[in-house]
Design a protein around this motif. Structure first.
Motif, short mmCIF file in Angstrom:
data_model
loop_
_atom_site.label_atom_id
_atom_site.label_comp_id
_atom_site.label_asym_id
_atom_site.label_seq_id
_atom_site.Cartn_x
_atom_site.Cartn_y
_atom_site.Cartn_z
N ARG A 120 0.83 -1.20 0.00
CA ARG A 120 0.00 0.00 0.00
C ARG A 120 0.86 1.25 0.00
O ARG A 120 0.55 2.26 -0.65
N VAL A 121 1.99 1.19 0.73
CA VAL A 121 2.87 2.36 0.82
C VAL A 121 3.60 2.60 -0.51
O VAL A 121 3.56 3.70 -1.06
N VAL A 122 4.27 1.56 -1.04
CA VAL A 122 5.08 1.77 -2.24
C VAL A 122 4.24 2.01 -3.49
O VAL A 122 4.71 2.58 -4.47
N SER A 123 2.97 1.58 -3.46
CA SER A 123 2.10 1.80 -4.61
C SER A 123 1.18 3.00 -4.41
O SER A 123 0.31 3.26 -5.24
N ASP A 124 1.38 3.72 -3.30
CA ASP A 124 0.54 4.87 -2.96
C ASP A 124 -0.93 4.47 -2.95
O ASP A 124 -1.78 5.03 -3.65
N GLY A 125 -1.20 3.43 -2.16
CA GLY A 125 -2.58 2.97 -2.02
C GLY A 125 -3.10 2.24 -3.22
O GLY A 125 -4.32 2.16 -3.44
#
Length: 423
Positions: A120-125
């Motif tokens: 979720r963090v590295v894909s911006d949600g």
């Protein structure tokens, strides 16, 4: 030279409704359920919205800020349970040769919570297809590799002997103990820290179980959502947790005057080669695993005092293992109490096998068998004594625990008072 008999001298448990061995046992014998509406994330929109979450604060249970940052929740649960088991055993591992201490960790789904959170963090949600690794925590690789779970347990106890992860789905917790027992019997280790852990309560896991419609839909009754062997059951309820044990030879345990909870007397595992999630109604493969475990223990079926059921709360599983127990125990199946603690602590996938063995070990130690909660309207096709609602005082020298996992895995383990096992 005879293979050593394997004793359980330490138990540590982190489970829904009871962090610590004593709290866990108190909850089970009180017949309390720990299933509730999911709080880890918003479950609205999912078919199943309930789970058995552990009220676990890693800092309150002795983990440092760096350990909390480094470890996925599954590893945190494992390390805390390991520390309790070691303290309970009274063993001073620092005074022992570290290469003679082994570690075996059962696990089904790895570091699910850490992986999902970091995605979720590295894909911006989920908005970016090309993810930005600069936002990832430094220990993201540890979440990717389930071997990190065994490493953390080994670090926690200074073990430098054989170290492994056993991953066979929902039977992992039993299979890890079977592997650990073999290490002691073949002389590969003097002490084995063994158990299992899983922390699967996340959106991806819930979506997977929603897809196959295996989970309960009693969202308006979360405390009664898991109903094994009940005519109105609607499926399993996810859980989380860990249980770890200190295993050593019975001779060594007696030599140091250690408390022996029980002996791991026999283990058996089989597969059905049939279907990913389906089970044959006759329970033949589970029955074979039970037979092998009892044969290894050199015990007759009539010696079994308690059966800890897989008892997931799905119709095919409840009928499958009822048939398996009848096949192996014969008429004795109708006399022996059999119950499912998943009705209270949910199904923690790879962890549940060890958690259930902990319940069996405590049943042997205290001569009390835990109940099947929420069993108020028995399924006529499940006609054994499932100890409905209320725990029961019952002489328990020999306990049999069984497990059934997706992929066709079937496992059984026998734990017993050493005096009940042929020398």
């Amino acid at each position: 030279m005879n293979a050593p008999r394997v004793a359980v001298t330490g138990i540590g448990v982190v489970a829904p409704g009871g962090v610590g061995r004593d709290a866990f046992w108190s909850m089970l014998t009180a017949g309390r359920t720990a299933t509730r509406r999911i709080t880890f994330f918003d479950p609205a929109g999912f078919r199943c919205q309930v789970a058995a979450e552990a009220d676990f604060d890693p800092a309150a249970h002795g983990l440092s800020p760096q350990e909390i940052r480094r470890m996925d929740r599954a590893a945190q649960l494992a390390v805390v349970a390991t520390r309790e088991a070691l303290l309970d055993s009274g063993l001073d591992l620092d005074a022992r040769e570290p290469t003679r201490t082994a570690v075996t960790v059962g696990n089904a789904v790895g570091c699910t919570m850490g992986l999902e959170q970091e995605y979720r963090v590295v894909s911006d949600g989920g908005r970016k297809w090309l993810v930005d690794h600069e936002y990832a925590v430094p220990h993201l690789y540890d979440y990717f590799a389930p071997s990190s779970l065994a490493r953390e347990v080994a670090w926690a106890c200074g073990a430098e002997g054989p170290t492994a992860v056993v991953s066979s789905g929902c039977t992992s917790g039993i299979d890890a103990l079977g592997h650990a027992t073999a290490l002691l019997r073949d002389g590969s280790a003097d002490v084995v820290i063994a158990g299992s852990t899983d922390a699967p309560i996340s959106p991806i896991t819930l979506a997977c179980f929603d897809a196959i419609k295996a989970t309960s839909t009693y969202n308006d009754q979360p405390d009664a959502a898991c109903r094994p062997f009940d005519a109105e059951r609607r499926g399993l309820v996810l859980g989380e947790g860990a249980a770890f044990f200190v295993l050593e030879s019975l001779e060594a345990a007696r030599r140091r005057d250690a408390r022996v909870y029980c002996e791991i007397a026999g283990y058996g595992g089989r597969a059905n080669g049939y279907h990913m999630t389906g089970l044959k109604p006759d329970g033949r493969e589970m029955a074979e695993a039970i037979r092998v475990a009892l044969d290894e223990a050199r015990l007759d079926p009539d010696a079994v005092d308690y059966v800890n059921a897989h008892g997931s709360g799905t119709r095919q599983n409840d009928r499958h293992e009822t048939a398996a127990v009848k096949t192996t125990l014969g008429e004795h199946a109708y006399r022996v109490p059999m119950s499912s603690i998943k009705s209270m602590v949910g199904h923690s996938l790879g962890a549940i096998g060890s958690i259930e063995v902990a319940a069996c070990a405590l049943a042997v130690a205290h001569d009390v068998v835990p109940p099947t909660a929420n069993l108020t309207r028995p399924d006529p096709e499940c006609d054994l004594d499932y100890v409905p609602v209320t725990a029961r005082e019952h002489r328990t020298d020999v306990a049999l625990s069984v497990g059934s996992g997706f992929g066709g895995f079937q496992s059984a383990i026998v734990v017993a008072d050493p005096e009940a096992v042929p020398a």
